[in-house]
Design a protein around this motif. Structure first.
Motif, PDB file in Angstrom:
ATOM      1  N   LYS A   4      53.470  36.434  13.045  1.00 55.44           N
ATOM      2  CA  LYS A   4      53.512  36.069  11.622  1.00 55.44           C
ATOM      3  C   LYS A   4      52.283  35.239  11.242  1.00 55.44           C
ATOM      4  N   ASP A   5      51.476  34.888  12.255  1.00 49.32           N
ATOM      5  CA  ASP A   5      50.321  34.026  11.995  1.00 49.32           C
ATOM      6  C   ASP A   5      49.233  34.336  13.034  1.00 49.32           C
ATOM      7  N   VAL A   6      48.610  35.521  12.852  1.00 44.96           N
ATOM      8  CA  VAL A   6      47.585  35.965  13.797  1.00 44.96           C
ATOM      9  C   VAL A   6      46.271  35.267  13.425  1.00 44.96           C
ATOM     10  N   ARG A   7      45.625  34.638  14.416  1.00 44.80           N
ATOM     11  CA  ARG A   7      44.505  33.754  14.084  1.00 44.80           C
ATOM     12  C   ARG A   7      43.199  34.143  14.791  1.00 44.80           C
ATOM     13  N   MET A   8      42.137  34.263  14.000  1.00 39.97           N
ATOM     14  CA  MET A   8      40.832  34.686  14.542  1.00 39.97           C
ATOM     15  C   MET A   8      39.717  33.789  14.004  1.00 39.97           C
ATOM     16  N   TYR A   9      38.830  33.385  14.913  1.00 39.37           N
ATOM     17  CA  TYR A   9      37.670  32.581  14.532  1.00 39.37           C
ATOM     18  C   TYR A   9      36.397  33.340  14.914  1.00 39.37           C
ATOM     19  N   VAL A  10      35.432  33.387  14.009  1.00 43.40           N
ATOM     20  CA  VAL A  10      34.138  34.016  14.298  1.00 43.40           C
ATOM     21  C   VAL A  10      33.025  33.057  13.887  1.00 43.40           C
ATOM     22  N   CYS A  11      32.051  32.867  14.773  1.00 41.27           N
ATOM     23  CA  CYS A  11      30.934  31.962  14.456  1.00 41.27           C
ATOM     24  C   CYS A  11      30.126  32.544  13.294  1.00 41.27           C
ATOM     25  N   GLY A  12      29.909  31.733  12.299  1.00 43.62           N
ATOM     26  CA  GLY A  12      29.202  32.189  11.100  1.00 43.62           C
ATOM     27  C   GLY A  12      27.740  31.775  11.101  1.00 43.62           C
ATOM     28  N   PRO A  13      27.088  31.952   9.963  1.00 46.80           N
ATOM     29  CA  PRO A  13      25.642  31.739   9.901  1.00 46.80           C
ATOM     30  C   PRO A  13      25.238  30.261   9.829  1.00 46.80           C
ATOM     31  N   THR A  14      24.057  29.979  10.335  1.00 45.61           N
ATOM     32  CA  THR A  14      23.399  28.705  10.065  1.00 45.61           C
ATOM     33  C   THR A  14      22.548  28.976   8.832  1.00 45.61           C
ATOM     34  N   VAL A  15      22.815  28.228   7.754  1.00 46.54           N
ATOM     35  CA  VAL A  15      22.250  28.654   6.472  1.00 46.54           C
ATOM     36  C   VAL A  15      20.887  27.997   6.182  1.00 46.54           C
ATOM     37  N   TYR A  16      19.834  28.667   6.650  1.00 48.50           N
ATOM     38  CA  TYR A  16      18.483  28.163   6.357  1.00 48.50           C
ATOM     39  C   TYR A  16      17.544  29.268   5.919  1.00 48.50           C
ATOM     40  N   ASP A  17      17.966  30.533   6.065  1.00 50.13           N
ATOM     41  CA  ASP A  17      17.069  31.640   5.729  1.00 50.13           C
ATOM     42  C   ASP A  17      17.906  32.890   5.456  1.00 50.13           C
ATOM     43  N   PHE A  18      17.268  33.925   4.888  1.00 52.92           N
ATOM     44  CA  PHE A  18      17.954  35.197   4.688  1.00 52.92           C
ATOM     45  C   PHE A  18      18.537  35.689   6.012  1.00 52.92           C
ATOM     46  N   ALA A  19      19.736  36.241   5.974  1.00 52.00           N
ATOM     47  CA  ALA A  19      20.333  36.823   7.181  1.00 52.00           C
ATOM     48  C   ALA A  19      19.646  38.151   7.467  1.00 52.00           C
ATOM     49  N   ASN A  35      32.918  30.140   9.954  1.00 51.95           N
ATOM     50  CA  ASN A  35      32.326  28.889   9.466  1.00 51.95           C
ATOM     51  C   ASN A  35      30.943  29.095   8.844  1.00 51.95           C
ATOM     52  N   ILE A  36      30.501  28.059   8.168  1.00 54.45           N
ATOM     53  CA  ILE A  36      29.108  27.975   7.703  1.00 54.45           C
ATOM     54  C   ILE A  36      28.510  26.730   8.339  1.00 54.45           C
ATOM     55  N   THR A  37      27.462  26.904   9.142  1.00 49.82           N
ATOM     56  CA  THR A  37      26.801  25.761   9.760  1.00 49.82           C
ATOM     57  C   THR A  37      25.746  25.242   8.781  1.00 49.82           C
ATOM     58  N   ASP A  38      26.032  24.074   8.207  1.00 56.32           N
ATOM     59  CA  ASP A  38      25.120  23.529   7.193  1.00 56.32           C
ATOM     60  C   ASP A  38      24.512  22.196   7.639  1.00 56.32           C
ATOM     61  N   VAL A  39      24.525  21.946   8.957  1.00 58.04           N
ATOM     62  CA  VAL A  39      23.771  20.807   9.484  1.00 58.04           C
ATOM     63  C   VAL A  39      23.093  21.281  10.760  1.00 58.04           C
TER      64      VAL A  39
END
Ligand code: AMP
Ligand code: ZN
Length: 479
Positions: free
Chosen positions: A22-37, A69-73
């Motif tokens: 009832k609560d399937v959980r997935m985490y995926v590493c997201g972008p470090t936001v400093y430039d175009f992907a 996530n969004i890595t903003d540091v």
């Protein structure tokens, strides 16, 4: 019917059993936001979007939680901010860079047909959770402060894991031994580290850089290391132990190895995620993509030349764990395939069911290549012998084709809307085409074939292909 997923930790395909259906959980590493992907960054986004859609199909939309996530540091963000906005205070410049880049990232991946994750946490909004994990690690003697840094000690973890079989061994995910790591020259040696393999959980900030109150009794303000961010955001949104953790293959070491170490040691857990999934790398025209080779291509640039759907199909033609060679030839083929498929499905509504052969491919470790092969077979015009399609009328096949494609995030629009989109991408004014077609049929009516041929050539030069039939004349964007 069961889903099987390849798990990097156990190195085998295993039947997926969620901790809580009832609560399937997935985490995926997201972008470090400093430039175009770049288009390599698009691979995990598309692959795990397909997995997200499949999990929602299997367990119900309300029962799947996807966190990216969004890595903003990050140092790279600070460098970019100082370079692009030299007149601004650094923190303001950083905000500009991260806001603009995150917005661009969303525009890019939306165009690739990716659903937004359930939660998209930002690192800077989870500093409290990072500090708390670090405090726990220091209290458990897995980590220590030194010269305003806090360092994690894999040696301490392994001593503890030898004494307590519940705790995993550092290096288990990436199949490396600490001795090998010590011998490897790639490990950073810094004076404040007790051992060469120790990695940073927290570090001091330079004046003007983003900074927060430090953990572990350190007086100076500081900022987190990269690995701790994901442990903190996964914990906050998915708990100490969840189902799936994903990312590109390059993240297995050190990033994911360190995430496991932090989370398992802080919460005295044997596991962080039950399945570790990693996508293979993408190269361009048989070469590693790099700025120096000049073959570095952003999603944004590709979207100027191709609809996002073409890029998406092109990505999914290769199994996610295999390397992928991104070529112009493949893109052209993918574009033609979509033209054909939109013709096949016309404007039908998708079926409520999913073709079993198609679904079975996806259930086998997300075999999108096999699923796409099946999509080629499901065709309203071809009658396949020895197939259940024999029993289907043309429209049933169309509806099955549409529902299957939509599970991959493909064919999201009607065929009519797609052809409008292709026309407007080609910069063709439909009113002008209609006027020329009217003039051409008048010329034909008065048997002025020189004039009607001239108009046909004019349309061809505009990129318009016309087709005459009993029902009248239709047109489409020429390929
Ligand atoms: P980065 O911004 O380098 O941290 O990468 C963000 C995501 O893209 C991570 O999951 C990486 O593993 C993935 N990634 C980066 N480059 C490639 C590539 N060439 N092929 C496939 N995945 C990549
Ligand atoms: Zn991560």
């Amino acid at each position: 019917m069961e889903l099987r997923l390849y798990d990097t930790l156990s190195r085998e395909k295993r039947t997926f059993v969620p901790l809580d259906a009832k609560d399937v959980r997935m985490y995926v590493c997201g972008p470090t936001v400093y430039d175009f992907a770049h288009i390599g960054n698009a691979r995990p986004v598309i692959v795990f979007d397909v997995l997200f859609r499949l999990l929602r199909h299997l367990y119900g939309e309300a029962h799947v939680k996807y966190v990216r996530n969004i890595t903003d540091v990050d140092d790279k963000i600070n460098d970019r901010a100082a370079r692009d906005f030299p007149g601004l205070p650094l923190n303001e410049a950083i905000r500009k860079v991260t806001e603009q880049t995150a917005k661009q990232f969303h525009a890019d991946v939306d165009a690739l047909g990716c659903l937004r994750p359930t939660v998209e946490p930002r690192a800077t909004e989870h500093i409290g959770e990072m500090r708390e994990i670090i405090e726990r690690l220091v209290a458990g003697r897995f980590a220590y402060p030194a010269e305003d840094h806090v360092l994690f000690s894999p040696q301490a973890m392994n001593a503890m894991s030898a004494a307590n079989s519940e705790l995993p061994r550092y290096g288990a995910l990436s199949k490396r031994s600490l001795d090998e790591m010590i011998a490897g020259a790639r490990v950073d040696v810094a004076p404040y580290k007790r051992d060469a393999t120790d990695f940073v959980l927290w570090k001091p900030s330079k004046p003007g850089e983003p900074s927060w109150p430090s953990p572990a009794g350190i007086a100076a303000q500081g900022r987190p290391g990269w690995h701790i961010e994901c442990s903190a955001m996964a914990w906050k949104h998915l708990g100490e132990h969840f189902d799936i953790h994903g990312g590109g293959i390059d993240l297995v070491f050190p990033h994911h190895e360190n995430e496991v170490a932090q989370t398992c040691c802080a919460f005295h857990r044997e596991r962080m995620a039950n399945y570790w999934m990693h996508n293979g790398f993408l190269q361009v025209e048989s070469e590693k993509m790099s700025k120096s080779l000049g073959n570095f291509v952003t999603i944004h640039e590709l979207l100027a030349d191709w609809p996002g759907e073409v890029l998406r199909l092109n990505m999914l033609k290769t199994h996610y764990r295999s390397p992928i060679d991104w070529t112009l030839k493949n893109l052209e083929e993918s574009s033609k395939t979509l033209d054909e498929w939109y013709r096949d499905v016309a404007d039908v509504e998708p079926s409520d069911d999913i073709d079993p052969d198609f679904l079975n491919s996806l259930l086998d470790d997300l075999n999108t290549a096999g699923a796409i092969k099946r999509l080629h077979e499901i065709s309203p015009v071809m009658r396949l012998s020895q197939s259940r399609l024999d029993d289907w009328g043309g429209e049933t096949a169309q509806r099955y084709k549409k529902s299957a494609a939509m599970l991959l995030g493909l064919l999201p629009q009607s065929a009519t809307a797609r052809s409008e989109q292709m026309r407007s991408r080609a910069g063709i004014d439909p009113a002008k085409v209609a006027a020329l077609l009217a003039a051409r049929s008048e010329a034909r009516a008065r048997k002025d074939f020189a004039e009607s041929d001239r108009i046909r050539d004019l349309l061809a030069a505009m990129g318009v292909a016309i087709k005459d039939s009993k029902e009248g004349t239709t047109w489409e964007v020429a390929r």
